[in-house]
Scaffold this motif. Structure first.
Motif, PDB file in Angstrom:
ATOM      1  N   ALA A 129      40.094  34.048  18.286  1.00  0.00           N
ATOM      2  CA  ALA A 129      40.648  33.184  19.332  1.00  0.00           C
ATOM      3  C   ALA A 129      41.954  33.781  19.829  1.00  0.00           C
ATOM      4  O   ALA A 129      42.853  34.069  19.041  1.00  0.00           O
ATOM      5  N   CYS A 130      42.059  33.956  21.148  1.00  0.00           N
ATOM      6  CA  CYS A 130      43.130  34.817  21.661  1.00  0.00           C
ATOM      7  C   CYS A 130      43.541  34.398  23.063  1.00  0.00           C
ATOM      8  O   CYS A 130      42.692  34.121  23.913  1.00  0.00           O
ATOM      9  N   GLU A 131      44.836  34.353  23.291  1.00  0.00           N
ATOM     10  CA  GLU A 131      45.369  34.145  24.637  1.00  0.00           C
ATOM     11  C   GLU A 131      45.347  35.478  25.373  1.00  0.00           C
ATOM     12  O   GLU A 131      45.802  36.490  24.845  1.00  0.00           O
ATOM     13  N   TYR A 147      35.657  29.695  21.839  1.00  0.00           N
ATOM     14  CA  TYR A 147      37.108  29.804  21.650  1.00  0.00           C
ATOM     15  C   TYR A 147      37.831  29.141  22.825  1.00  0.00           C
ATOM     16  O   TYR A 147      37.349  29.181  23.967  1.00  0.00           O
ATOM     17  N   PRO A 148      39.001  28.551  22.591  1.00  0.00           N
ATOM     18  CA  PRO A 148      39.806  28.009  23.696  1.00  0.00           C
ATOM     19  C   PRO A 148      40.159  29.123  24.678  1.00  0.00           C
ATOM     20  O   PRO A 148      40.432  30.253  24.265  1.00  0.00           O
ATOM     21  N   LEU A 149      40.145  28.793  25.960  1.00  0.00           N
ATOM     22  CA  LEU A 149      40.422  29.802  26.983  1.00  0.00           C
ATOM     23  C   LEU A 149      41.773  29.549  27.624  1.00  0.00           C
ATOM     24  O   LEU A 149      41.977  28.536  28.303  1.00  0.00           O
ATOM     25  N   ARG A 150      42.696  30.475  27.389  1.00  0.00           N
ATOM     26  CA  ARG A 150      44.009  30.418  28.036  1.00  0.00           C
ATOM     27  C   ARG A 150      44.295  31.797  28.613  1.00  0.00           C
ATOM     28  O   ARG A 150      44.249  32.807  27.907  1.00  0.00           O
ATOM     29  N   TYR A 151      44.598  31.833  29.913  1.00  0.00           N
ATOM     30  CA  TYR A 151      44.701  33.087  30.655  1.00  0.00           C
ATOM     31  C   TYR A 151      46.024  33.133  31.404  1.00  0.00           C
ATOM     32  O   TYR A 151      46.389  32.185  32.100  1.00  0.00           O
ATOM     33  N   LEU A 152      46.746  34.237  31.261  1.00  0.00           N
ATOM     34  CA  LEU A 152      48.028  34.436  31.933  1.00  0.00           C
ATOM     35  C   LEU A 152      47.933  35.673  32.829  1.00  0.00           C
ATOM     36  O   LEU A 152      48.243  36.796  32.411  1.00  0.00           O
ATOM     37  N   PRO A 153      47.468  35.504  34.085  1.00  0.00           N
ATOM     38  CA  PRO A 153      47.391  36.636  35.004  1.00  0.00           C
ATOM     39  C   PRO A 153      48.761  36.950  35.603  1.00  0.00           C
ATOM     40  O   PRO A 153      49.552  36.041  35.882  1.00  0.00           O
ATOM     41  N   ILE A 154      49.027  38.239  35.806  1.00  0.00           N
ATOM     42  CA  ILE A 154      50.292  38.699  36.371  1.00  0.00           C
ATOM     43  C   ILE A 154      49.977  39.609  37.555  1.00  0.00           C
ATOM     44  O   ILE A 154      49.205  40.561  37.426  1.00  0.00           O
ATOM     45  N   ASP A 155      50.554  39.301  38.713  1.00  0.00           N
ATOM     46  CA  ASP A 155      50.323  40.122  39.902  1.00  0.00           C
ATOM     47  C   ASP A 155      51.494  39.910  40.858  1.00  0.00           C
ATOM     48  O   ASP A 155      52.093  38.823  40.872  1.00  0.00           O
ATOM     49  N   ARG A 203      36.463  38.131  33.855  1.00  0.00           N
ATOM     50  CA  ARG A 203      35.383  37.178  33.586  1.00  0.00           C
ATOM     51  C   ARG A 203      34.486  37.653  32.440  1.00  0.00           C
ATOM     52  O   ARG A 203      33.941  36.835  31.692  1.00  0.00           O
ATOM     53  N   ILE A 204      34.339  38.961  32.310  1.00  0.00           N
ATOM     54  CA  ILE A 204      33.507  39.499  31.228  1.00  0.00           C
ATOM     55  C   ILE A 204      34.108  39.117  29.882  1.00  0.00           C
ATOM     56  O   ILE A 204      33.400  38.703  28.951  1.00  0.00           O
ATOM     57  N   LEU A 205      35.418  39.232  29.761  1.00  0.00           N
ATOM     58  CA  LEU A 205      36.100  38.854  28.528  1.00  0.00           C
ATOM     59  C   LEU A 205      36.076  37.344  28.324  1.00  0.00           C
ATOM     60  O   LEU A 205      35.824  36.854  27.217  1.00  0.00           O
ATOM     61  N   LEU A 206      36.344  36.590  29.387  1.00  0.00           N
ATOM     62  CA  LEU A 206      36.330  35.134  29.265  1.00  0.00           C
ATOM     63  C   LEU A 206      34.959  34.634  28.837  1.00  0.00           C
ATOM     64  O   LEU A 206      34.847  33.719  28.016  1.00  0.00           O
ATOM     65  N   ASP A 207      33.913  35.245  29.378  1.00  0.00           N
ATOM     66  CA  ASP A 207      32.549  34.861  28.976  1.00  0.00           C
ATOM     67  C   ASP A 207      32.319  35.121  27.492  1.00  0.00           C
ATOM     68  O   ASP A 207      31.692  34.316  26.794  1.00  0.00           O
ATOM     69  N   ALA A 208      32.839  36.243  27.010  1.00  0.00           N
ATOM     70  CA  ALA A 208      32.649  36.587  25.598  1.00  0.00           C
ATOM     71  C   ALA A 208      33.398  35.620  24.691  1.00  0.00           C
ATOM     72  O   ALA A 208      32.888  35.211  23.635  1.00  0.00           O
ATOM     73  N   TYR A 209      34.613  35.227  25.085  1.00  0.00           N
ATOM     74  CA  TYR A 209      35.369  34.244  24.295  1.00  0.00           C
ATOM     75  C   TYR A 209      34.702  32.873  24.357  1.00  0.00           C
ATOM     76  O   TYR A 209      34.626  32.152  23.355  1.00  0.00           O
ATOM     77  N   TYR A 257      35.266  27.850  34.980  1.00  0.00           N
ATOM     78  CA  TYR A 257      35.520  27.699  33.546  1.00  0.00           C
ATOM     79  C   TYR A 257      36.259  26.371  33.323  1.00  0.00           C
ATOM     80  O   TYR A 257      37.487  26.324  33.356  1.00  0.00           O
ATOM     81  N   PRO A 258      35.518  25.286  33.106  1.00  0.00           N
ATOM     82  CA  PRO A 258      36.115  23.946  33.036  1.00  0.00           C
ATOM     83  C   PRO A 258      37.127  23.766  31.907  1.00  0.00           C
ATOM     84  O   PRO A 258      37.964  22.867  31.985  1.00  0.00           O
ATOM     85  N   SER A 259      37.059  24.591  30.862  1.00  0.00           N
ATOM     86  CA  SER A 259      37.998  24.441  29.750  1.00  0.00           C
ATOM     87  C   SER A 259      39.162  25.431  29.838  1.00  0.00           C
ATOM     88  O   SER A 259      40.020  25.464  28.950  1.00  0.00           O
ATOM     89  N   LEU A 260      39.201  26.229  30.906  1.00  0.00           N
ATOM     90  CA  LEU A 260      40.226  27.273  31.043  1.00  0.00           C
ATOM     91  C   LEU A 260      41.568  26.683  31.462  1.00  0.00           C
ATOM     92  O   LEU A 260      41.646  25.800  32.308  1.00  0.00           O
ATOM     93  N   GLN A 261      42.633  27.200  30.864  1.00  0.00           N
ATOM     94  CA  GLN A 261      44.001  26.923  31.304  1.00  0.00           C
ATOM     95  C   GLN A 261      44.593  28.225  31.846  1.00  0.00           C
ATOM     96  O   GLN A 261      44.431  29.283  31.225  1.00  0.00           O
ATOM     97  N   VAL A 262      45.258  28.147  32.989  1.00  0.00           N
ATOM     98  CA  VAL A 262      45.856  29.336  33.607  1.00  0.00           C
ATOM     99  C   VAL A 262      47.348  29.118  33.806  1.00  0.00           C
ATOM    100  O   VAL A 262      47.771  28.109  34.386  1.00  0.00           O
ATOM    101  N   TYR A 263      48.125  30.066  33.311  1.00  0.00           N
ATOM    102  CA  TYR A 263      49.569  30.099  33.562  1.00  0.00           C
ATOM    103  C   TYR A 263      49.832  31.430  34.251  1.00  0.00           C
ATOM    104  O   TYR A 263      49.882  32.481  33.617  1.00  0.00           O
TER     105      TYR A 263
END
Length: 346
Positions: free
Chosen positions: A98-100, A124-132, A113-119, A149-155
């Motif tokens: 389980a990994c942020e 596993y809980p999905l928490r994603y911090l994109p930087i751009d 998305r490939i990684l999120l699908d695998a988690y 991804y209904p359970s995804l949190q994005v910061y």
């Protein structure tokens, strides 16, 4: 997965997109408080040879053009790395648990998305911090992910790598992985590369992970068309940097008076991209109080894309304390994906 993680996933899935999305706009905040905005442009255009930081490629239009580049037949990098991820994402997830997920230069987050699908497959809980640096691209891609991804949190953090890595909040997951995929490491010269690895190390705790994609050595017959495609998208991407400067600093660059020039420097093992002035001309950037003269044929150096030797980069990472614990490549050995772990200090 623990009972508490299952409950957390269930609770998150009932939240709206607005409740699951946070965006911190570091770029705009920096513009307001910094009196040095544009100083890098002044420095680059008043030296010889002239240069501009690659940061200025990525306004919203530049980010859109780069997404188009990734779909070009000549641009092997994206599809090769994507194939590696599709084959080995399950292995990555099994190693990290389980990994942020933090991603630098996230763009449209397609490969993410490939990684999120695998988690998600392992619940596993999905928490994603994109930087751009493109806030528009960042918000658009984040909202698309949150729909799927209904359970995804994005910061999300809109800013440069340096700013965003320094502003990462404490992880809410058992561990963290920073992803720097897409071969973007090649855009950094050796000194910048050292500085960047130090920033990664400072953003991780011992035992946490760094996922790195790198383009490997190959012939210029393969490399040069990837950066100077037949449809002219790479040229439009390079020239858009001048449009970006015009908008941001009240400039009068005429993009029809510059041309895209990209070639492979075999001595340094790097693609070099330039903007070449087709005639003698003078350009002004009013808000920077800057006047720049160009001779016919004079260039602005805009980007490098270094190509790596796998053994060399593995040794460099190990020396820094980012120990490669698994490496995957494609069948042609064109591209590599390295999963590194920050070494626990004695």
């Amino acid at each position: 997965m623990s009972i508490s993680e299952a409950v957390s996933n269930k609770n998150t899935s009932h939240k709206s997109i607005e409740e699951r999305l946070q965006i911190q706009r570091l770029v705009e905040a920096t513009k307001i408080v910094s009196s040095s905005a544009g100083s890098d442009v002044v420095k680059g255009l008043t030296q010889f040879p002239k240069s501009l930081p690659a940061y200025y490629f990525y306004d919203d239009r530049g980010s859109e053009l780069f997404e188009q580049i990734c779909e070009l037949p000549e641009y092997y990098l994206t599809r090769t790395e994507t194939a590696i991820l599709q084959e080995y994402a399950g292995e990555i997830v099994k190693i990290t648990g389980a990994c942020e997920l933090v991603e630098l230069g996230s763009g449209s987050s397609t490969k993410t998305r490939i990684l999120l699908d695998a988690y998600r497959q392992l619940n596993y809980p999905l928490r994603y911090l994109p930087i751009d640096v493109s806030a528009g691209m960042l918000e658009s891609s984040a909202r698309n992910l949150l729909k799927d991804y209904p359970s995804l949190q994005v910061y999300a953090l809109a800013g440069t790598y340096e700013l965003a890595l320094a502003k990462l909040p404490p992880t809410q997951s058992p561990t963290r992985m920073i992803g720097f995929i897409g071969s973007s490491l090649g855009n950094l010269n050796p000194h910048e590369c050292d500085v960047f690895f130090s920033q990664i190390i400072n953003a991780l705790q011992p035992g946490e992970y760094f996922l790195l994609g790198i383009d490997l050595h190959k012939s210029k017959e393969i490399l040069e068309p990837a950066y100077d495609d037949s449809q002219g998208v790479s040229a439009a991407f390079n020239l858009n940097m001048l449009d970006h400067l015009n908008r941001r600093f009240e400039g009068d660059f005429d993009t029809t008076q510059f041309e895209h020039w990209a070639f492979y420097n075999e001595t340094k093992n790097q693609i070099e991209m330039h903007l070449k002035s087709v005639r003698s001309q003078t350009v002004q950037l009013k808000s920077l109080n800057l006047t720049v003269n160009f001779a016919q044929g004079e260039t602005i150096f805009t980007e490098i894309s270094r190509k790596f030797n796998l053994n060399t980069i593995q040794q460099q990472l190990t020396t820094k304390g980012l120990v490669p614990i698994q490496t995957w490549t494609d069948a042609k050995q064109w591209f590599a994906l390295l999963l590194c772990q920050l070494q626990v200090k004695d």
